[in-house]
Scaffold this active site. Structure first.
Site, PDB file in Angstrom:
ATOM      1  N   GLU A  65      -5.345  -0.695  16.140  1.00 35.46           N
ATOM      2  CA  GLU A  65      -5.994  -1.653  15.258  1.00 35.46           C
ATOM      3  C   GLU A  65      -5.032  -2.747  14.808  1.00 35.46           C
ATOM      4  O   GLU A  65      -3.902  -2.473  14.408  1.00 35.46           O
ATOM      5  CB  GLU A  65      -6.539  -0.928  14.019  1.00 35.46           C
ATOM      6  CG  GLU A  65      -7.218  -1.859  13.031  1.00 35.46           C
ATOM      7  CD  GLU A  65      -7.401  -1.242  11.660  1.00 35.46           C
ATOM      8  OE1 GLU A  65      -7.499  -2.019  10.680  1.00 35.46           O
ATOM      9  OE2 GLU A  65      -7.420   0.006  11.550  1.00 35.46           O
ATOM     10  N   SER A  98      -9.460  -5.804  10.990  1.00 40.39           N
ATOM     11  CA  SER A  98     -10.737  -5.193  10.614  1.00 40.39           C
ATOM     12  C   SER A  98     -11.566  -6.267   9.944  1.00 40.39           C
ATOM     13  O   SER A  98     -11.123  -6.878   8.962  1.00 40.39           O
ATOM     14  CB  SER A  98     -10.494  -4.012   9.660  1.00 40.39           C
ATOM     15  OG  SER A  98     -11.658  -3.251   9.480  1.00 40.39           O
ATOM     16  N   ARG A 125       0.841  -1.197   0.000  1.00 38.47           N
ATOM     17  CA  ARG A 125       0.000   0.000   0.000  1.00 38.47           C
ATOM     18  C   ARG A 125       0.874   1.244   0.000  1.00 38.47           C
ATOM     19  O   ARG A 125       1.842   1.336   0.762  1.00 38.47           O
ATOM     20  CB  ARG A 125      -0.920   0.022   1.219  1.00 38.47           C
ATOM     21  CG  ARG A 125      -1.874  -1.169   1.268  1.00 38.47           C
ATOM     22  CD  ARG A 125      -2.798  -1.142   2.454  1.00 38.47           C
ATOM     23  NE  ARG A 125      -3.566  -2.365   2.545  1.00 38.47           N
ATOM     24  CZ  ARG A 125      -4.423  -2.654   3.525  1.00 38.47           C
ATOM     25  NH1 ARG A 125      -4.622  -1.766   4.489  1.00 38.47           N
ATOM     26  NH2 ARG A 125      -5.075  -3.796   3.536  1.00 38.47           N
ATOM     27  N   ARG A 168       2.755   1.293  10.128  1.00 40.20           N
ATOM     28  CA  ARG A 168       2.211   1.677   8.818  1.00 40.20           C
ATOM     29  C   ARG A 168       3.317   1.590   7.769  1.00 40.20           C
ATOM     30  O   ARG A 168       4.029   2.549   7.518  1.00 40.20           O
ATOM     31  CB  ARG A 168       1.623   3.082   8.884  1.00 40.20           C
ATOM     32  CG  ARG A 168       0.672   3.411   7.734  1.00 40.20           C
ATOM     33  CD  ARG A 168       0.086   4.800   7.913  1.00 40.20           C
ATOM     34  NE  ARG A 168      -0.752   4.883   9.081  1.00 40.20           N
ATOM     35  CZ  ARG A 168      -2.035   4.558   9.127  1.00 40.20           C
ATOM     36  NH1 ARG A 168      -2.619   4.110   8.043  1.00 40.20           N
ATOM     37  NH2 ARG A 168      -2.726   4.668  10.244  1.00 40.20           N
ATOM     38  N   ARG A 197       1.903  -6.195  12.806  1.00 38.66           N
ATOM     39  CA  ARG A 197       1.365  -5.553  14.005  1.00 38.66           C
ATOM     40  C   ARG A 197       1.277  -6.534  15.175  1.00 38.66           C
ATOM     41  O   ARG A 197       1.424  -6.146  16.328  1.00 38.66           O
ATOM     42  CB  ARG A 197       0.001  -4.933  13.699  1.00 38.66           C
ATOM     43  CG  ARG A 197       0.103  -3.749  12.743  1.00 38.66           C
ATOM     44  CD  ARG A 197      -1.177  -2.940  12.672  1.00 38.66           C
ATOM     45  NE  ARG A 197      -1.031  -1.804  11.758  1.00 38.66           N
ATOM     46  CZ  ARG A 197      -1.872  -0.790  11.691  1.00 38.66           C
ATOM     47  NH1 ARG A 197      -2.932  -0.766  12.489  1.00 38.66           N
ATOM     48  NH2 ARG A 197      -1.668   0.203  10.840  1.00 38.66           N
TER      49      ARG A 197
END
Length: 426
Positions: free
Chosen positions: A351, A354, A264, A279, A393
């Protein structure tokens, strides 16, 4: 994509529902285009009928020995007018489709209203954050101390910022996590393990909603004049396996899981989480996808979320589950649960998964259907996906939650068999 019938017949209510997301639907533009479409459609049908009538007259006139040249000229002119009308119709339909493809999904009535992530609603909390009797370090410092097990300088040298190199025990722990997650999902939760391409075509990205709206977040390449993109998540290839397919009802639910890298560009996120693994442009994830009958999708969302929660519980990592509000929910989702893991160095939950029910939104874009056994007619599937979990993560959470005063890291009990019995790093 929303049902086109709703956009034609219930536009004002659709606009009101979308406004809760902060999305402003241009109802005047859509209404004008719809009136234009209907007018062209009537014109096209009239021209088609006239041409058919004149074409029949040609044969009759010829049988009577009459001059048919005037009729041939008239049919030719009607044909030209018909082609022009069809071209105009296609142009209007393309405009409507371009607008429709950028409209987000409608949300389930149970989604709480809110403007941002601050308005998400906590529905569950598991585990208690550990109390430390020494100064807590973050995962960047902990990883660097483990023989440069986490090396961001080398990542930047090789590729740029937001890339990392892992070495030795840290790299092994990262691999162990992915294997552990896949084993739990396939052996305990009933998912079929999959291996999928990391490059996908534009149709696949459109099908799951990345295109056209989120094109800036993709890494793109070209091969033999064909456009490809690196996958932002394995959700894209997994869900698209049923694109343009009709599956039998007896095959449902279809449950798939895959470990893959994700790529990403993080467009619009610059300046956020620039330190560490939170990130990155490249990261690993174990993705879960379910394809179900419409009446079962909300129950499937609860199940899928529970599967992600189970990974955190087996790793004994404190977490909380929140339902996303109207202002924070994703483009394609009708309802989403986020899992947030406790990170001691940040003294907060972040987070890590999801889990979303997309309803028939993606299925309509993909034309992914099942055959109803009672009616024997095809109907749109409901699609769901969720992280089970984001591997990087999860690595961050283990380094920080299992750190010891001397800088070593305890290995969670469930991971020790994957680490060949190693009980600590360092």
């Amino acid at each position: 994509m929303l049902d086109p019938k709703l956009l034609r017949t219930d536009l004002e209510n659709i606009a009101t529902a979308l406004a809760k997301r902060g999305f402003k639907l241009d109802t005047e533009q859509l209404s004008a285009l719809e009136e234009q479409r209907k007018g062209i459609q009537v014109k096209t049908q009239e021209l088609q009928n006239q041409r058919n009538t004149r074409s029949k007259s040609i044969g009759q006139a010829k049988a009577r020995g009459e001059d048919i040249q005037p009729l041939l000229a008239e049919v030719s002119q009607l044909g030209d007018e018909l082609e022009a009308a069809k071209e105009e119709q296609n142009k209007v339909l393309a405009e409507i489709d371009a607008i429709a493809s950028a409209i987000p999904n409608l949300m389930d009535e149970s989604v709480p209203e809110g403007d941002s992530e601050d308005d998400n609603v906590e529905i569950k909390r598991w585990g208690s954050p550990r109390e430390f009797d020494f100064e807590v370090k973050d995962h960047v410092d902990l990883g660097a101390a483990l023989d440069k097990g986490l090396d961001f300088e080398s990542g930047a040298k090789l590729a740029g910022t937001r890339f990392a190199v892992m070495r030795g025990q840290v790299a092994k722990l990262h691999r162990a996590l992915a294997q552990f997650m896949l084993d739990v999902h396939t052996e305990e939760h009933g998912y079929q393990e999959m291996y999928v391409p990391y490059l996908v075509n534009q149709d696949s990205l459109y099908g799951t909603g990345q295109l056209p709206k989120f094109g800036d977040d993709l890494f793109n390449t070209e091969l033999a004049n064909k456009q490809f993109s690196l996958i932002p998540t394995a959700e894209v290839p997994l869900t698209n396996l049923v694109r343009d397919e009709i599956v039998e009802e007896a095959e449902l639910p279809i449950k798939m899981a895959a470990h893959s890298p994700c790529f990403r560009s993080e467009a619009g996120s610059y300046g956020r989480d620039i330190r560490g693994l939170i990130r990155q442009h490249q990261f690993d994830k174990v993705e879960m996808v379910q394809l179900v009958k419409p009446e079962n999708s909300m129950a499937a969302l609860e199940e899928l979320t529970g599967h992600a929660e189970k990974i955190l519980e087996k790793l004994e990592l404190p977490y909380r589950t929140v339902v996303l509000c109207t202002g924070d929910i994703g483009f394609s989702s009708t309802k989403t649960f986020d899992l947030e893991v406790w990170l001691p160095a940040q003294n907060t939950y972040r987070e890590i998964s999801s889990c979303s029910n997309m309803g028939d939104f993606q299925a309509r874009r993909m034309q992914a259907r099942f055959r109803n056994s009672e009616t024997n007619k095809p109907e749109l599937l409901h699609t769901l996906n969720g992280s089970g979990l984001a591997v990087g993560r999860t690595l961050v959470a283990i380094l920080e939650n299992y750190q010891q005063a001397d800088g070593s890291i305890k290995v969670p009990t469930v991971l020790q068999p994957y680490m060949k019995g190693l009980t600590q790093l360092g």
